[in-house]
Design an enzyme around this catalytic site. Structure first.
Site, mmCIF file in Angstrom:
data_model
loop_
_atom_site.group_PDB
_atom_site.id
_atom_site.type_symbol
_atom_site.label_atom_id
_atom_site.label_comp_id
_atom_site.label_asym_id
_atom_site.label_seq_id
_atom_site.Cartn_x
_atom_site.Cartn_y
_atom_site.Cartn_z
ATOM 1 C CG ASN A 109 38.232 81.767 160.496
ATOM 2 O OD1 ASN A 109 37.266 81.917 159.731
ATOM 3 N ND2 ASN A 109 39.451 81.523 160.047
ATOM 4 C CG HIS A 111 42.395 77.966 157.805
ATOM 5 N ND1 HIS A 111 42.429 79.006 156.896
ATOM 6 C CD2 HIS A 111 43.468 77.185 157.517
ATOM 7 C CE1 HIS A 111 43.473 78.851 156.113
ATOM 8 N NE2 HIS A 111 44.117 77.759 156.466
ATOM 9 C CB SER A 138 41.983 74.451 162.260
ATOM 10 O OG SER A 138 42.987 73.563 161.808
ATOM 11 C CG ASP A 147 44.103 81.603 158.396
ATOM 12 O OD1 ASP A 147 42.938 81.828 158.753
ATOM 13 O OD2 ASP A 147 44.483 81.690 157.219
#
Ligand code: GRF
Length: 214
Positions: A109, A111, A138, A147
């Site tokens: 992912n 973020h 990130s 997260d």
């Protein structure tokens, strides 16, 4: 070597999808975007996928009674397409451990903050309120905690005098478009190893940090 078969999951604008697709289109890039999935039929990112000739599917989460059923549908589609890595890029559904555990080490992912600072929403407003001198983004492996997974790449940008949320968001977004393709390349080149809750890159402790001031 065969290119890493990658899927990108989106819900909206799709600028990170565009950045990833642009990198994958470059000769010699070690990954390909084989599939885009959106949970929103009107996601602008679907138009980018169409223009780039990338197969795309809409899987509306509202069609499913539970999160697990939605995730099972995603899982089936990804496996049927032979996907080896899933990139979340503005995918606005929380994935439960049902899905996350099955894709551990193959699900990443991006973020818009320097995690562990500011998980969740409104990252830029919170960075400004905290008078941070730097901000950034990130790329991390996804775990069930939102997260919070092992960090792969972080890109740092300055917070400048006169910044508002929009200015800072635009600067971070530019950094995202560098960081995400870099993380994808590193994974596709098999240079990233997940060691418990840490990442090693080329045998050294991660994350790799893109910091123009360093
Ligand atoms: C990005 O800021 C990303 O970090 C966050 O959602 C936003 C998605 O933007 N997870 P886009 O759809 O890739 O333009």
């Amino acid at each position: 070597m065969a290119r890493l078969k990658t899927a990108v999951l989106i819900s909206g604008r799709g600028s990170n999808l565009q950045a990833l697709a642009a990198s994958c289109a470059a000769p010699g890039f070690p990954a390909e975007i084989a599939l885009v999935i959106s949970n929103q039929a009107n996601a602008a990112g679907l138009e980018h996928a169409a223009k780039a000739g990338i197969p795309a599917k809409v899987v509306p989460h509202r069609d499913f009674k539970t999160r697990e059923e939605f995730e099972t549908a995603l899982d089936k589609i990804l496996r049927a397409a032979g996907i080896e890595l899933v990139c979340l890029a503005g995918f606005m559904r929380v994935l439960t451990s049902h899905f996350v555990d099955a894709w551990r080490g193959k699900l990443i992912n991006i973020h818009p903050s320097l995690l562990p600072d500011f998980p969740g929403l409104d990252t830029h407003r919170r960075a400004l309120e905290a008078h941070k001198r730097v901000a950034g983004c990130s790329v991390h492996f996804v775990i069930a905690d939102v997260d919070a997974g092992p960090l792969i790449v972080q890109a740092v940008v300055p917070v400048l005098p006169g910044d508002d949320e929009a200015k800072l968001a635009a600067r971070v977004l530019e950094a995202e478009h560098q960081a995400y393709p870099l993380a994808l390349r590193l994974i596709a080149e098999r240079r990233v190893r997940l060691a418990g809750n840490r990442v090693e890159i080329d045998g050294k402790p991660g994350p790799l940090r893109l910091d123009p001031a360093a």
